[in-house]
Design a protein around this motif. Sequence first.
Motif, mmCIF file in Angstrom:
data_model
loop_
_atom_site.group_PDB
_atom_site.id
_atom_site.type_symbol
_atom_site.label_atom_id
_atom_site.label_comp_id
_atom_site.label_asym_id
_atom_site.label_seq_id
_atom_site.Cartn_x
_atom_site.Cartn_y
_atom_site.Cartn_z
ATOM 1 N N ILE A 164 -5.797 2.422 -4.867
ATOM 2 C CA ILE A 164 -5.647 2.816 -3.472
ATOM 3 C C ILE A 164 -6.599 3.970 -3.127
ATOM 4 O O ILE A 164 -6.985 4.751 -3.991
ATOM 5 N N THR A 189 -6.126 7.530 2.307
ATOM 6 C CA THR A 189 -4.949 6.787 2.780
ATOM 7 C C THR A 189 -3.712 7.229 2.011
ATOM 8 O O THR A 189 -2.628 7.365 2.582
ATOM 9 N N LYS A 190 -3.894 7.453 0.747
ATOM 10 C CA LYS A 190 -2.771 7.912 -0.071
ATOM 11 C C LYS A 190 -2.182 9.208 0.509
ATOM 12 O O LYS A 190 -0.980 9.320 0.738
ATOM 13 N N LYS A 223 2.209 1.818 -3.404
ATOM 14 C CA LYS A 223 1.183 2.357 -4.298
ATOM 15 C C LYS A 223 0.912 3.830 -4.013
ATOM 16 O O LYS A 223 0.758 4.625 -4.942
ATOM 17 N N ALA A 224 0.857 4.163 -2.765
ATOM 18 C CA ALA A 224 0.592 5.553 -2.398
ATOM 19 C C ALA A 224 1.694 6.463 -2.936
ATOM 20 O O ALA A 224 1.440 7.508 -3.524
ATOM 21 N N THR A 262 0.831 -1.207 0.000
ATOM 22 C CA THR A 262 0.000 0.000 0.000
ATOM 23 C C THR A 262 0.866 1.257 0.000
ATOM 24 O O THR A 262 0.580 2.226 -0.704
#
Lengths: 339, 339
Positions: free
Chosen positions: A28, A32-33, A20-21, A17
């Motif tokens: 995503i 959260t990113k 990806k962020a 994650t």
Amino acid sequence: MVSMRDISVACGVSVATVSKALNDQNDIGKDTKIRIRQIAKEMGYFPNCSARALKTNRSFNLGVLFVDDARSGLTHDYFANVLDSFKVYVEERGYDITFINSSRVRANHMSYTEHARYRGFDGVVIACVDFHDPEVVELIQSKIPLVTIDHLFHNRVAIMSDNIKGMRDLLTHIYEKGHREIAYIHGADSAVTSQRLLSFYKTAEELGLNVPDEYILEAAYRDTDATFKCTQRLLSLDKPPTCILYPDDFSAFGGINAIHKRSLRIPEDISIAGYDGIPIGRHFEPKLTTLNQNTRHLGAYAAEKLIDLIEKPKTTLIEQIVVSGTVYEGNSVLELNNR
Amino acid sequence: MVSMRDISVACGVSVATVSKALNDQNDIGKDTKIRIRQIAKEMGYFPNCSARALKTNRSFNLGVLFVDDARSGLTHDYFANVLDSFKVYVEERGYDITFINSSRVRANHMSYTEHARYRGFDGVVIACVDFHDPEVVELIQSKIPLVTIDHLFHNRVAIMSDNIKGMRDLLTHIYEKGHREIAYIHGADSAVTSQRLLSFYKTAEELGLNVPDEYILEAAYRDTDATFKCTQRLLSLDKPPTCILYPDDFSAFGGINAIHKRSLRIPEDISIAGYDGIPIGRHFEPKLTTLNQNTRHLGAYAAEKLIDLIEKPKTTLIEQIVVSGTVYEGNSVLELNNR
DNA sequence: CTAAAAAACGAAAACGATTAAGTTTTTTCG
DNA sequence: CGAAAAAACTTAATCGTTTTCGTTTTTTAG
């Protein structure tokens, strides 16, 4: 060094994650990113380029090959300018540059190609080398994205300074100043030299100039001693030229020496012109009339093309790009009114 | 790309054994080592530097930081020479060099230090930058092995051109030629300038020279226009100097212009001297008397010290190394016999 | 409300080397 | 000969990412 692992525990998410962020992927959640990016910044995170390169086969690093015959290396004026421009451009696009060499690493020799592969360069730019060197040929024939400067290869992008047009413009400029007896001390045998020489003859013919054989001499590039001697010979001719062209600006100073030694004045007694457009030529009187090669464009085009070749190989044309310079009019060429 | 894995299957051994064979470790049989190396060579194996760097935290890559005020970049004569020498030396020892910059990679800005860490440079050399730049200070204060050129920091190795001795030698040389009225056009305010200026005054005092205030002028380095004007002022004095010192060789050409404009001859009517020892100075008549900075040694010492710092941090002294240049005697300083 | 679709996240396998620790083979020597 | 020591080799974890694919959660729509 803070790694993705550290961030993942700090955020209570997985490393996947985090990756990806940070890489701005779509798989995503929006908030959260933002949170992950925020915390990553706070923790002073920076990616490890080795790990990334290992995984992605992209180093964001470009190889620069430059070995000139005179071993002048980085101190070579023309190349230093081209490289500087190249560097500025690629840095803007997130690439670094490192020099290619063929020395030994840990006891075993590496060719240029091997070195480039070892470092994982995304692309390579070649300039001013001996293009007949087998190691250079090997590199040219490799699969690595590549741009050459001032040398044309089949199936490779080449950025060329326009020597044909350059010499034509320079000679025409001098012609228009009224000169008809023009000598040309050309550089040593090379692709660049033959282009300029060819253009010189062609333009002379078009202009209806008569060029006696004794007006054409050879001196190595940047060799002031050689141009000194050649100039002496030209000045000793029964019918000396009214203007002398030199291989390059630097070597023109050898000519200036010879002219001064005879107590002749530039341009009143004899005119001269160089080629390149190095800084000192504009700062010393008489300012040297020359063909100012556009090193900024050469470097920038090389950079742009190389990165295109890397980032969009399908749509990038394998082409030859010609960059033309401009005549810099100093005051080393006299305006002849008597015609 | 052929990897250790490929070799291991080809040899029927484990990758660990291959690694040991290639890295010349002792935990391995003599004949297997030879066999593995043989096959590795046949298969055209070369290590993947990213993988190695990832595991070992050694990149065998050095960062070079150079940003000068004039943004002349690589085209800066002095630096280009130092860097070239540095490059040659480190390459012999198996290192590559890449330039440090602080531009943006993938949308986020990196400071010099961050960039250096991102690339995993084993060490860094800094030259000719603005040493007050906060990013430079941050880099200086980092843990990265580092060598500075021409600037002294507490707790960091510095390689310094000996401006004190240089100016003393140059001035003494001119004094011994019989000159007593010596003007000095010094460069803009900087550590280097103040050293030279200090040494100029000190040496003058030791030699019993009288230095009127109007003999000391300021012109930016490499600024031929400024030296042109300064030279005009000096020549217009009631008692003009018999010799003029310039900030550097390049700017000395501005002085030459001013002198020629007055139809004065060098060195018959007035003597001049530069500082640096750039090539053109030796190839143009009159050959410029100057202090030839030993760029070769500067680069080589910087390289040697930096690699020592990396490879044997315990036993390498944090010291200041002073490299002295030598007076190059051209023929721009007249021998005065009338004393 | 529920089933299907979409979105968000995680587990785990790479990438290609190095290396500590464990295992097997060979050598040494009483 | 046989046990201990030495040498040779292997296993497996690891470095810090990326990325595929599977799982969970949320949203959509009937």
